[in-house]
Design a protein around this motif. Sequence first.
Motif, short mmCIF file in Angstrom:
data_model
loop_
_atom_site.label_atom_id
_atom_site.label_comp_id
_atom_site.label_asym_id
_atom_site.label_seq_id
_atom_site.Cartn_x
_atom_site.Cartn_y
_atom_site.Cartn_z
N ILE A 83 0.89 -1.13 -0.02
CA ILE A 83 0.08 0.08 0.06
C ILE A 83 0.96 1.32 0.04
CG2 ILE A 83 -1.77 1.38 1.25
CD1 ILE A 83 -2.72 -1.09 -0.36
N PRO A 84 1.90 1.46 0.88
CA PRO A 84 2.56 2.79 0.97
C PRO A 84 3.50 2.75 -0.42
CG PRO A 84 3.47 1.34 2.66
CD PRO A 84 2.32 0.58 1.78
N PHE A 85 3.90 1.73 -1.17
CA PHE A 85 4.58 1.66 -2.51
C PHE A 85 3.43 2.07 -3.59
CE2 PHE A 85 5.98 -0.42 -6.29
CZ PHE A 85 6.88 0.41 -6.76
N THR A 126 -2.82 7.62 0.05
CA THR A 126 -3.87 6.91 0.69
C THR A 126 -3.33 6.50 2.15
OG1 THR A 126 -4.95 6.12 -1.40
CG2 THR A 126 -5.47 4.92 0.63
N TRP A 127 -1.96 5.85 1.86
CA TRP A 127 -1.66 5.19 3.33
C TRP A 127 -1.38 6.61 4.35
CZ3 TRP A 127 3.56 6.12 5.52
CH2 TRP A 127 3.82 5.01 6.25
N ARG A 128 -0.91 7.68 3.71
CA ARG A 128 -0.75 8.75 4.70
C ARG A 128 -1.90 9.23 5.46
NH1 ARG A 128 1.51 11.76 1.33
NH2 ARG A 128 3.68 11.44 1.82
N GLU A 129 -3.05 9.16 4.59
CA GLU A 129 -4.47 9.62 5.08
C GLU A 129 -4.81 8.73 6.16
OE1 GLU A 129 -7.88 11.50 6.09
OE2 GLU A 129 -6.15 12.21 4.90
N THR A 130 -4.50 7.06 5.91
CA THR A 130 -5.14 6.40 6.65
C THR A 130 -4.30 6.43 8.09
OG1 THR A 130 -5.44 4.80 4.84
CG2 THR A 130 -5.15 3.80 7.14
N PHE A 131 -3.04 6.69 8.15
CA PHE A 131 -2.64 6.94 9.42
C PHE A 131 -2.96 8.13 9.96
CE2 PHE A 131 0.14 3.22 8.24
CZ PHE A 131 0.52 2.66 9.32
#
Length: 61
Positions: A19-21, A26-31
């Motif tokens: 996912i981060p790749f 989206t990964w940043r928003e999830t965190f």
Amino acid sequence: MGRTLILAFALMLVLEGVIPFVAPATWRETFSRLLRLADGQIRFVGLGSMLLGLVILIVFS
């Protein structure tokens, strides 16, 4: 047994890196959303994740 554990850990790292790749925004928003959750809510998500993993291990073992 030890080799299987290492392989399982390696697979976990590969899957968690997808996912981060592929979608870093989206990964940043999830965190960012996770940071706003209360400790109890985060613990509940962790418990659910552990239980799901345990069920999968039992079913496929």
